[in-house]
Scaffold this active site. Structure first.
Site, PDB file in Angstrom:
ATOM      1  N   LYS A  86       0.857  -1.198   0.000  1.00  0.00           N
ATOM      2  CA  LYS A  86       0.000   0.000   0.000  1.00  0.00           C
ATOM      3  C   LYS A  86       0.889   1.243   0.000  1.00  0.00           C
ATOM      4  O   LYS A  86       1.801   1.369   0.832  1.00  0.00           O
ATOM      5  CB  LYS A  86      -0.907  -0.022   1.220  1.00  0.00           C
ATOM      6  CG  LYS A  86      -1.984  -1.100   1.117  1.00  0.00           C
ATOM      7  CD  LYS A  86      -2.698  -1.312   2.411  1.00  0.00           C
ATOM      8  CE  LYS A  86      -3.751  -0.274   2.654  1.00  0.00           C
ATOM      9  NZ  LYS A  86      -4.474  -0.545   3.932  1.00  0.00           N
TER      10      LYS A  86
HETATM   11  C1  E4P Z   1      -7.549   0.615   4.352  1.00  0.00           C
HETATM   12  O1  E4P Z   1      -6.845   0.776   3.388  1.00  0.00           O
HETATM   13  C2  E4P Z   1      -7.582   1.615   5.430  1.00  0.00           C
HETATM   14  O2  E4P Z   1      -6.310   1.621   5.968  1.00  0.00           O
HETATM   15  C3  E4P Z   1      -8.591   1.315   6.488  1.00  0.00           C
HETATM   16  O3  E4P Z   1      -9.666   0.592   5.994  1.00  0.00           O
HETATM   17  C4  E4P Z   1      -9.059   2.551   7.202  1.00  0.00           C
HETATM   18  O4  E4P Z   1     -10.142   2.208   8.030  1.00  0.00           O
HETATM   19  P1  E4P Z   1     -10.607   3.137   9.239  1.00  0.00           P
HETATM   20  O5  E4P Z   1     -11.143   4.395   8.654  1.00  0.00           O
HETATM   21  O6  E4P Z   1     -11.657   2.328   9.922  1.00  0.00           O
HETATM   22  O7  E4P Z   1      -9.408   3.376  10.074  1.00  0.00           O
END
Ligand code: E4P
Length: 226
Positions: A86
């Site tokens: 990522k």
């Molecule tokens: C995924 O890529 C994100 O890091 C994650 O889903 C963020 O989720 P949150 O808003 O519940 O922290």
């Protein structure tokens, strides 16, 4: 729609992978820090649970392209094939995604709040782009609508990239995107459990058992089929 677990808790991942048809696990730096353990150990344990065919996402930490590329190389070296790195969709991130594409390392453009961030990441060579549905909602915009826009951009421009919808607070949000045909979603364990958490479902199953027990207490089909 592919379904991923957005968590790094080993027990939760084991339980969900045992019960549900899960395609892999996504993590981010905040999720990993909650485990309060060496992130390499945690990610290796997750890899063991999901196997080499499961898709595992881990995020690069630096904010400069060179550092992101180095983190990405370290991540895939340790976690092997079917690992996606990522990369935050900031200017240096698009550069890193391009470099990593050339090196054959799959990436997910993350921290996506706008459709054009997703467009740039896909054009740079990302395999996934991750809009944050609930966080967009919390800013006063419509996270589902933005995610659908991103899906349409990818499809209508024939881009070799899929949505990884993220940041959900309930199953209704996931349902809307599933119905729309987005490529994948990643959900916290409680959101996945929420897909089937319903008193009506439990009640129907209990009624079947108590009715069948009238034929003979605690017997199952195999008791009659011998
Ligand atoms: C995924 O890529 C994100 O890091 C994650 O889903 C963020 O989720 P949150 O808003 O519940 O922290």
């Amino acid at each position: 729609m592919k379904l991923f677990i957005d968590d790094a808790n080993i027990e939760a991942i084991k339980r969900l992978c045992d019960l549900y048809p899960i395609d892999g696990v996504t993590t981010n730096p905040s999720i990993l820090s909650k485990q309060n353990r060496n992130p390499e150990e945690v990610l290796k344990e997750i890899r063991e649970i999901i196997g080499e065919d499961g898709i595992l996402f881990a995020q690069a930490i630096p904010t400069d392209a060179e550092g992101m590329v180095k983190d990405a190389e370290a991540i895939v070296r340790v976690l092997g094939k079917n690992t996606v790195v990522k990369i935050p969709c900031i200017p240096e991130g698009f550069k890193a995604i391009r470099i990593l594409k050339q090196k054959g390392i799959p990436t997910c453009g993350t921290v996506v709040y706008t459709p054009m961030q997703a467009y740039l990441a896909a054009k740079a060579g990302a395999s996934y782009v991750a809009p944050y549905v609930n966080r967009i909602d919390n800013m006063g915009y419509d996270g589902i609508y933005v995610t659908k826009q991103i899906h349409d951009i990818l499809v209508n421009n024939h881009m070799d990239c899929g949505v990884l919808a993220a940041s959900f607070k309930n199953s209704q949000q996931v349902l809307e995107l599933c119905e729309y045909g987005v490529y994948s979603s990643t959900c916290a364990p409680d959101v996945i459990d929420g897909f089937v958490k319903n008193l009506a479902i439990d009640g129907a199953v209990n009624d079947f058992i108590s009715d069948f027990n009238k034929l003979g207490q605690d017997k199952t089909m195999k008791d009659y089929f011998e």
